[in-house]
Scaffold this active site. Structure first.
Site, PDB file in Angstrom:
ATOM      1  N   LYS A 179       0.034  15.008  54.643  1.00  0.00           N
ATOM      2  CA  LYS A 179       0.283  15.952  53.693  1.00  0.00           C
ATOM      3  C   LYS A 179       0.063  15.222  52.282  1.00  0.00           C
ATOM      4  O   LYS A 179      -0.434  15.527  51.154  1.00  0.00           O
ATOM      5  CB  LYS A 179       1.571  16.352  53.584  1.00  0.00           C
ATOM      6  CG  LYS A 179       2.054  17.395  52.384  1.00  0.00           C
ATOM      7  CD  LYS A 179       3.250  17.834  52.514  1.00  0.00           C
ATOM      8  CE  LYS A 179       4.572  16.911  52.037  1.00  0.00           C
ATOM      9  NZ  LYS A 179       4.753  17.097  50.602  1.00  0.00           N
ATOM     10  N   ASP A 188      11.255   9.773  53.207  1.00  0.00           N
ATOM     11  CA  ASP A 188      11.160  10.820  53.988  1.00  0.00           C
ATOM     12  C   ASP A 188      11.469  10.583  55.487  1.00  0.00           C
ATOM     13  O   ASP A 188      11.228  11.738  56.247  1.00  0.00           O
ATOM     14  CB  ASP A 188       9.626  10.867  53.735  1.00  0.00           C
ATOM     15  CG  ASP A 188       9.227  11.610  52.381  1.00  0.00           C
ATOM     16  OD1 ASP A 188      10.209  11.851  51.516  1.00  0.00           O
ATOM     17  OD2 ASP A 188       8.020  11.648  52.073  1.00  0.00           O
ATOM     18  N   ASP A 213      10.275  20.245  46.001  1.00  0.00           N
ATOM     19  CA  ASP A 213      11.318  19.913  46.820  1.00  0.00           C
ATOM     20  C   ASP A 213      12.677  19.752  46.033  1.00  0.00           C
ATOM     21  O   ASP A 213      12.662  19.253  44.541  1.00  0.00           O
ATOM     22  CB  ASP A 213      11.169  18.537  47.446  1.00  0.00           C
ATOM     23  CG  ASP A 213      10.525  18.851  48.772  1.00  0.00           C
ATOM     24  OD1 ASP A 213      10.059  19.897  49.037  1.00  0.00           O
ATOM     25  OD2 ASP A 213      10.447  17.711  49.458  1.00  0.00           O
TER      26      ASP A 213
HETATM   27  C1  UD1 Z   1       6.102  11.084  46.779  1.00  0.00           C
HETATM   28  C2  UD1 Z   1       5.956  11.780  47.968  1.00  0.00           C
HETATM   29  C3  UD1 Z   1       7.249  12.228  48.600  1.00  0.00           C
HETATM   30  C4  UD1 Z   1       8.067  10.815  48.835  1.00  0.00           C
HETATM   31  C5  UD1 Z   1       8.073   9.899  47.665  1.00  0.00           C
HETATM   32  C6  UD1 Z   1       8.427   8.497  47.427  1.00  0.00           C
HETATM   33  C7  UD1 Z   1       4.238  13.227  47.657  1.00  0.00           C
HETATM   34  C8  UD1 Z   1       3.956  14.665  47.456  1.00  0.00           C
HETATM   35  N1  UD1 Z   1       5.523  13.172  47.616  1.00  0.00           N
HETATM   36  O1  UD1 Z   1       6.766  11.638  45.865  1.00  0.00           O
HETATM   37  O2  UD1 Z   1       7.374  12.588  49.789  1.00  0.00           O
HETATM   38  O3  UD1 Z   1       9.263  10.796  49.259  1.00  0.00           O
HETATM   39  O4  UD1 Z   1       6.756   9.624  47.283  1.00  0.00           O
HETATM   40  O5  UD1 Z   1       7.970   7.598  48.892  1.00  0.00           O
HETATM   41  O6  UD1 Z   1       3.274  12.278  47.627  1.00  0.00           O
HETATM   42  N2  UD1 Z   1      10.487   8.828  39.198  1.00  0.00           N
HETATM   43  C9  UD1 Z   1      10.677   8.707  37.610  1.00  0.00           C
HETATM   44  N3  UD1 Z   1       9.862   9.003  36.552  1.00  0.00           N
HETATM   45  C10 UD1 Z   1       8.539   9.265  36.972  1.00  0.00           C
HETATM   46  C11 UD1 Z   1       8.206   9.019  38.375  1.00  0.00           C
HETATM   47  C12 UD1 Z   1       9.197   9.012  39.328  1.00  0.00           C
HETATM   48  O7  UD1 Z   1      11.947   8.396  37.203  1.00  0.00           O
HETATM   49  O8  UD1 Z   1       7.691   9.224  36.014  1.00  0.00           O
HETATM   50  C13 UD1 Z   1      11.600   8.397  40.100  1.00  0.00           C
HETATM   51  C14 UD1 Z   1      11.804   9.870  40.812  1.00  0.00           C
HETATM   52  O9  UD1 Z   1      12.666  10.708  40.012  1.00  0.00           O
HETATM   53  C15 UD1 Z   1      12.247   9.162  42.215  1.00  0.00           C
HETATM   54  C16 UD1 Z   1      11.539   7.854  42.377  1.00  0.00           C
HETATM   55  O10 UD1 Z   1      11.051   7.695  40.952  1.00  0.00           O
HETATM   56  O11 UD1 Z   1      13.612   8.828  42.113  1.00  0.00           O
HETATM   57  C17 UD1 Z   1      10.391   8.192  43.226  1.00  0.00           C
HETATM   58  O12 UD1 Z   1       9.348   8.944  42.882  1.00  0.00           O
HETATM   59  P1  UD1 Z   1       7.659   8.782  43.335  1.00  0.00           P
HETATM   60  O13 UD1 Z   1       7.617   7.563  43.976  1.00  0.00           O
HETATM   61  O14 UD1 Z   1       6.910   9.299  42.150  1.00  0.00           O
HETATM   62  O15 UD1 Z   1       7.756  10.043  44.300  1.00  0.00           O
HETATM   63  P2  UD1 Z   1       6.628  11.095  44.225  1.00  0.00           P
HETATM   64  O16 UD1 Z   1       5.530  10.886  44.065  1.00  0.00           O
HETATM   65  O17 UD1 Z   1       7.426  12.251  43.732  1.00  0.00           O
END
Ligand code: UD1
Length: 433
Positions: A33, A317, A129
């Site tokens: 996914k 996850d 989510d």
């Molecule tokens: C993706 C996955 C999710 C998984 C996560 C970490 C998808 C659709 N989802 O989510 O299932 O759990 O990676 O492996 O691919 N953050 C910031 N600022 C930003 C971006 C992120 O503070 O600009 C923080 C988020 O709040 C979070 C952490 O970084 O605490 C991880 O986020 P990120 O790695 O970006 O996860 P997603 O891409 O949202």
């Protein structure tokens, strides 16, 4: 073929899981996914027809298909064949509306490609989510370094740029989403972009591999230092989605928690090193097969401590699934969640099954119990749903898992697979009040 988005049947359904059966047999894992949604969005970078294969049958793919159609693409999602064929016009529209983005946070992945292709992207701020605040500052900061002007107006991120240029970006945190946004913006930018402290999840490798076959120049794939040399144009391709390591990991825990034996086919154990190592510490045996691996367990699991971290660390996850495992394990385990602060919400539901879990900030202490007892529970996000189904498989009596729509977002054909492995599970509509 693809059912209409408006008629998805997930709302108001319940999964009834009977506890106490040992799961045994083979299960096939579909494409990831968390990769396929980004691959679909990367198709926007090239005019013409891109084909993506090994596509899972999940609601999020339907939402992303609809989003791409609204951007002017022709999208054919063949659920049986597991393919999505996307025909991208010379100039896509640049607005991703709130009604779709609020249903799927991953919609934010169209931001980078739209900005590169159209010089403007208006993307509603995402929902998705229910697992914490999930900022976008790293996406925005990186795009600004590449010359974009970004504002947040009326609930939309509006990014504009006549021509993005290469830049040196250092991410405070190896965010999966920010790395993807910046790579997709950089492949058509003027000059060289470096991304330091980049995420290196297998899904990032997958999208970079697809972009390279489209004609992009990316060095350092699979490491935390990416160098991207912008090119003038990319061409459409056919690309196979990487296997879903989180679904594979969930089946691995299913084998361990039910003291069963499951062969997980079409999966790559190299993407699950730490998680499988934890299962071995819990007492399971893990054996590689030609195209996957087998997990077997013949005794009560031992408690295992978990610390979630970006890849190659233990994946957040899989954290709820391992809390479920620890709930019936011998001993006590400390689980530390470093990515999403709200992920422990699921623990309240697990406690309804009799689990002994205490949380304090981003730590959870689980004291294993000999058994759990079936009860109605509510899935609050995809992986919480998976954790509750796993707990239901070992809880005495029947566990009713509500919020099935969340589970459908990540697990295609879950009920059929569980039944094939011997579980007593059924899915039905909830009775109206
Ligand atoms: C993706 C996955 C999710 C998984 C996560 C970490 C998808 C659709 N989802 O989510 O299932 O759990 O990676 O492996 O691919 N953050 C910031 N600022 C930003 C971006 C992120 O503070 O600009 C923080 C988020 O709040 C979070 C952490 O970084 O605490 C991880 O986020 P990120 O790695 O970006 O996860 P997603 O891409 O949202």
């Amino acid at each position: 073929m693809e059912p209409l988005l408006e008629t998805h049947p997930e709302a108001g359904e319940v999964l009834r899981v009977g506890g106490g059966t040992r799961l045994e047999g083979t299960v096939r894992v579909q494409g990831a996914k968390n990769s396929v949604l980004k691959l679909m969005s990367a198709a926007l970078l090239a005019q013409g027809t891109t084909t993506i294969t090994n596509v899972p049958n999940i609601l999020d793919v339907k939402i992303m298909s609809e989003l791409l159609r609204r951007l002017g693409c022709d999208v054919v999602y063949d659920v049986e064949a597991g393919t999505v064929v996307i025909t991208v016009p010379e100039r896509p529209h640049h607005r991703a509306d709130y009604d779709l983005v609020r249903r799927m946070r991953a919609s934010i992945c169209v931001l980078g490609p739209l900005l590169s292709r159209c010089g403007e992207a208006d993307v509603a701020m995402p929902g998705g989510d229910n697992i914490g605040s999930r900022g976008l500052d790293l996406h925005i900061d990186g795009l600004q370094r590449m010359g974009a002007h970004v504002v947040n107006e009326h609930g939309y991120l509006i990014a504009t740029s006549d021509q993005l240029h290469g830049a040196d970006v250092w991410l405070d945190f190896p965010s999966v989403g920010a790395t993807e946004t910046l790579v997709m913006a950089a492949v058509l930018a003027d000059g060289k972009t470096t991304i330091d402290n980049a995420a290196r999840e297998p899904e990032i490798v997958d999208i970079c591999t697809m972009l390279v076959s489209m004609g992009a120049s990316i060095d350092g794939i699979g490491t935390s230092a990416l160098t991207i040399e912008g090119v003038d144009a990319l061409h459409p391709v056919e690309h196979r989605t990487v296997p879903d390591r989180i679904v594979a990991g969930t089946w691995a825990v299913a084998a361990a928690i039910t003291r069963g034996s499951i062969t997980i086919a079409d999966a790559n154990p190299d993407h699950l090193h730490i998680a499988l190592d934890k299962l071995i510490s819990a007492g399971a045996s893990v054996r590689s097969t030609g195209d996957g691996f087998t997990v077997s367990m013949d005794s009560r699991p031992k408690a295992v401590d978990i610390v979630t971290l970006p890849f190659p660390g233990f994946p957040t996850d899989l954290q709820p699934q391992f809390i479920a495992l620890n709930a019936i394990a011998d001993g006590a385990a400390l689980v530390t969640e470093n990515l999403f602060e709200a992920r422990f919400r699921f623990v309240r539901e697990l406690a309804r099954l009799g689990a002994d879990v205490r949380t304090d900030g981003h730590h959870a202490l689980i004291r294993g119990r000999e058994g759990l007892s079936g009860a109605p529970v509510e899935a609050t996000d995809i992986r919480a749903g998976a954790g509750l189904v796993l707990a239901g498989l070992v809880a005495e009596g029947t566990t009713e898992v509500y919020g099935v729509g969340h589970i459908d977002r990540g697990y295609a054909g879950l009920v059929d697979d569980l039944r094939r492995l011997g579980a007593r599970v059924e899915r039905s509509a909830t009775t109206a009040m």
